[in-house]
Design a protein around this motif. Structure first.
Motif, PDB file in Angstrom:
ATOM      1  N   ASN B  77      40.175   7.947 -11.603  1.00  0.00           N
ATOM      2  CA  ASN B  77      38.955   7.175 -11.414  1.00  0.00           C
ATOM      3  C   ASN B  77      38.368   7.484 -10.049  1.00  0.00           C
ATOM      4  OD1 ASN B  77      39.134   5.283 -13.851  1.00  0.00           O
ATOM      5  ND2 ASN B  77      41.107   4.967 -12.874  1.00  0.00           N
ATOM      6  N   VAL B  78      37.080   7.687 -10.025  1.00  0.00           N
ATOM      7  CA  VAL B  78      36.388   7.897  -8.756  1.00  0.00           C
ATOM      8  C   VAL B  78      35.224   6.919  -8.685  1.00  0.00           C
ATOM      9  CG1 VAL B  78      35.289   9.543  -7.198  1.00  0.00           C
ATOM     10  CG2 VAL B  78      36.946  10.351  -8.894  1.00  0.00           C
ATOM     11  N   ASN B  79      35.240   6.093  -7.651  1.00  0.00           N
ATOM     12  CA  ASN B  79      34.170   5.106  -7.440  1.00  0.00           C
ATOM     13  C   ASN B  79      33.152   5.629  -6.434  1.00  0.00           C
ATOM     14  OD1 ASN B  79      35.361   3.125  -9.123  1.00  0.00           O
ATOM     15  ND2 ASN B  79      36.761   2.575  -7.463  1.00  0.00           N
ATOM     16  N   ALA B  80      31.966   5.037  -6.463  1.00  0.00           N
ATOM     17  CA  ALA B  80      30.926   5.344  -5.474  1.00  0.00           C
ATOM     18  C   ALA B  80      30.770   6.850  -5.298  1.00  0.00           C
ATOM     19  CB  ALA B  80      31.266   4.676  -4.145  1.00  0.00           C
ATOM     20  N   LEU B  81      30.472   7.516  -6.381  1.00  0.00           N
ATOM     21  CA  LEU B  81      30.389   8.970  -6.376  1.00  0.00           C
ATOM     22  C   LEU B  81      29.430   9.503  -5.320  1.00  0.00           C
ATOM     23  CD1 LEU B  81      30.437   9.622 -10.215  1.00  0.00           C
ATOM     24  CD2 LEU B  81      32.099  10.496  -8.556  1.00  0.00           C
ATOM     25  N   GLU B  82      29.857  10.592  -4.698  1.00  0.00           N
ATOM     26  CA  GLU B  82      29.040  11.291  -3.715  1.00  0.00           C
ATOM     27  C   GLU B  82      28.746  12.696  -4.240  1.00  0.00           C
ATOM     28  OE1 GLU B  82      31.274  11.234  -0.112  1.00  0.00           O
ATOM     29  OE2 GLU B  82      31.297   9.050   0.040  1.00  0.00           O
ATOM     30  N   LEU B  83      27.703  13.294  -3.683  1.00  0.00           N
ATOM     31  CA  LEU B  83      27.327  14.628  -4.137  1.00  0.00           C
ATOM     32  C   LEU B  83      28.480  15.625  -3.979  1.00  0.00           C
ATOM     33  CD1 LEU B  83      23.688  14.906  -2.710  1.00  0.00           C
ATOM     34  CD2 LEU B  83      24.409  14.248  -5.018  1.00  0.00           C
ATOM     35  N   ASP B  84      29.253  15.471  -2.903  1.00  0.00           N
ATOM     36  CA  ASP B  84      30.371  16.382  -2.635  1.00  0.00           C
ATOM     37  C   ASP B  84      31.533  16.208  -3.609  1.00  0.00           C
ATOM     38  OD1 ASP B  84      30.107  16.535   1.020  1.00  0.00           O
ATOM     39  OD2 ASP B  84      29.030  17.557  -0.592  1.00  0.00           O
ATOM     40  N   ASP B  85      31.476  15.202  -4.445  1.00  0.00           N
ATOM     41  CA  ASP B  85      32.508  15.034  -5.462  1.00  0.00           C
ATOM     42  C   ASP B  85      32.310  15.983  -6.624  1.00  0.00           C
ATOM     43  OD1 ASP B  85      32.493  11.418  -5.002  1.00  0.00           O
ATOM     44  OD2 ASP B  85      33.643  12.981  -3.962  1.00  0.00           O
ATOM     45  N   SER B  86      31.198  16.669  -6.652  1.00  0.00           N
ATOM     46  CA  SER B  86      30.944  17.658  -7.701  1.00  0.00           C
ATOM     47  C   SER B  86      31.995  18.753  -7.601  1.00  0.00           C
ATOM     48  CB  SER B  86      29.550  18.265  -7.534  1.00  0.00           C
ATOM     49  OG  SER B  86      28.549  17.300  -7.739  1.00  0.00           O
ATOM     50  N   GLY B 104      45.645  21.787 -17.207  1.00  0.00           N
ATOM     51  CA  GLY B 104      44.668  21.695 -18.278  1.00  0.00           C
ATOM     52  C   GLY B 104      43.450  22.534 -17.929  1.00  0.00           C
ATOM     53  N   SER B 105      42.469  22.514 -18.804  1.00  0.00           N
ATOM     54  CA  SER B 105      41.260  23.312 -18.591  1.00  0.00           C
ATOM     55  C   SER B 105      40.274  22.652 -17.636  1.00  0.00           C
ATOM     56  CB  SER B 105      40.567  23.576 -19.927  1.00  0.00           C
ATOM     57  OG  SER B 105      41.398  24.368 -20.739  1.00  0.00           O
ATOM     58  N   GLY B 106      40.497  21.390 -17.333  1.00  0.00           N
ATOM     59  CA  GLY B 106      39.672  20.735 -16.333  1.00  0.00           C
ATOM     60  C   GLY B 106      38.461  19.999 -16.881  1.00  0.00           C
ATOM     61  N   THR B 107      37.936  19.128 -16.049  1.00  0.00           N
ATOM     62  CA  THR B 107      36.669  18.442 -16.310  1.00  0.00           C
ATOM     63  C   THR B 107      35.694  18.857 -15.216  1.00  0.00           C
ATOM     64  OG1 THR B 107      37.653  16.513 -17.378  1.00  0.00           O
ATOM     65  CG2 THR B 107      35.470  16.224 -16.387  1.00  0.00           C
ATOM     66  N   ARG B 108      34.564  19.395 -15.632  1.00  0.00           N
ATOM     67  CA  ARG B 108      33.536  19.791 -14.658  1.00  0.00           C
ATOM     68  C   ARG B 108      32.636  18.595 -14.400  1.00  0.00           C
ATOM     69  NH1 ARG B 108      32.994  23.277 -10.863  1.00  0.00           N
ATOM     70  NH2 ARG B 108      33.688  24.958 -12.233  1.00  0.00           N
ATOM     71  N   LEU B 109      32.721  18.018 -13.194  1.00  0.00           N
ATOM     72  CA  LEU B 109      31.917  16.861 -12.824  1.00  0.00           C
ATOM     73  C   LEU B 109      30.767  17.307 -11.926  1.00  0.00           C
ATOM     74  CD1 LEU B 109      31.394  13.782 -12.573  1.00  0.00           C
ATOM     75  CD2 LEU B 109      32.957  13.794 -10.615  1.00  0.00           C
ATOM     76  N   THR B 110      29.580  16.923 -12.300  1.00  0.00           N
ATOM     77  CA  THR B 110      28.401  17.183 -11.484  1.00  0.00           C
ATOM     78  C   THR B 110      27.795  15.854 -11.085  1.00  0.00           C
ATOM     79  OG1 THR B 110      27.951  19.237 -12.679  1.00  0.00           O
ATOM     80  CG2 THR B 110      26.144  18.308 -11.377  1.00  0.00           C
ATOM     81  N   VAL B 111      27.612  15.654  -9.783  1.00  0.00           N
ATOM     82  CA  VAL B 111      27.009  14.421  -9.269  1.00  0.00           C
ATOM     83  C   VAL B 111      25.608  14.771  -8.754  1.00  0.00           C
ATOM     84  CG1 VAL B 111      27.225  12.499  -7.668  1.00  0.00           C
ATOM     85  CG2 VAL B 111      29.281  13.566  -8.634  1.00  0.00           C
ATOM     86  N   VAL B 112      24.622  14.068  -9.282  1.00  0.00           N
ATOM     87  CA  VAL B 112      23.232  14.368  -8.898  1.00  0.00           C
ATOM     88  C   VAL B 112      22.589  13.161  -8.204  1.00  0.00           C
ATOM     89  CG1 VAL B 112      22.967  16.050 -10.732  1.00  0.00           C
ATOM     90  CG2 VAL B 112      22.366  13.641 -11.167  1.00  0.00           C
TER      91      VAL B 112
END
Lengths: 112, 112
Positions: B77-86, B104-112
């Motif tokens: 879990n990641v709260n208060a997402l920041e752009l650098d969390d991408s 695993g193959s991973g989850t690609r997270l993009t924060v905009v």
């Protein structure tokens, strides 16, 4: 602090040639090392590992060499194929630790 | 033998939002680790879970938290997402002694 680094960011080889990817580590307490292959958009894929009580380990077309004296690790790929093109990471685990420390990776490009 | 599976594969979130990523460990593995991989970098250790408790943590702020369930699956879990969390978020499972690290193959997270 501990770190794992790679000497060459990009390595280009001809198909059929042997490839050697190098890695330096700084933590003398590291007791376990793993080489991973990562293709674009995928997670790291285990290639081969070696424990610190060994100097050499062979797999199918791959060999890992460990030189604890100079804290150096290498991955040799025999008869490199186009499918070997990827980023290769070495990772170390400090003795008794619970995490892997990765270097920044080497891009292997196989030219036809 | 099933490998490590992660969901979702891709995710887009807005800055300030919260996100939950999921991971199912490889059969026979009871330890789960999470890594963050920024573009062009090696994976960075976030934390590890064993017996449903955090068992080691990297240099990440408290807004990164996790859970492990009795079947050894895990959430990040990641709260208060920041752009650098991408980044690409990777889950790895292993045996308790730390060998057999499988990603695993991973989850690609993009924060905009």
């Amino acid at each position: 602090g501990e770190s794992v680094g790679l000497h060459l960011p990009t390595l280009s080889v001809q198909e059929g040639d042997n490839s050697i990817i190098n890695c330096a580590y700084s933590n003398s307490a590291s007791d376990y090392f793993i080489w991973y292959k990562q293709e674009s958009g995928k997670g790291p894929q285990f290639i081969i590992d070696i424990r610190s009580n060994m100097d050499k380990r062979q797999g199918q077309r791959v060999t890992v060499l460990l030189n604890k004296t100079v804290k150096h690790l290498s991955l040799q790929i025999a008869a490199t194929q186009p499918g070997d093109s990827a980023v290769y990471f070495c990772a170390e685990r400090a003795g008794g630790g619970n995490k892997l420390t990765f270097g920044t990776g080497t891009q292997l490009k196989v030219e036809l | 033998e099933t490998g490590v599976t992660q969901s979702p594969t891709h995710l887009i979130k807005t800055r300030g939002q919260q996100v939950t990523l999921r991971c199912s460990s490889q059969s026979g593995h009871n330890t789960v680790s999470w890594y963050q991989q920024a573009l062009g970098q090696g994976p960075q250790f976030i934390f590890q879970y064993y017996r449903e408790e955090e068992n080691g943590r990297g240099n990440f702020p408290p807004r990164f938290s996790g859970l492990q369930f009795p079947n050894y699956s895990s959430e990040l879990n990641v709260n208060a997402l920041e752009l650098d969390d991408s980044a690409l978020y990777l889950c790895a499972s292993s045996s308790r002694d730390g060998y057999g690290y499988t990603f695993g193959s991973g989850t690609r997270l993009t924060v905009v």
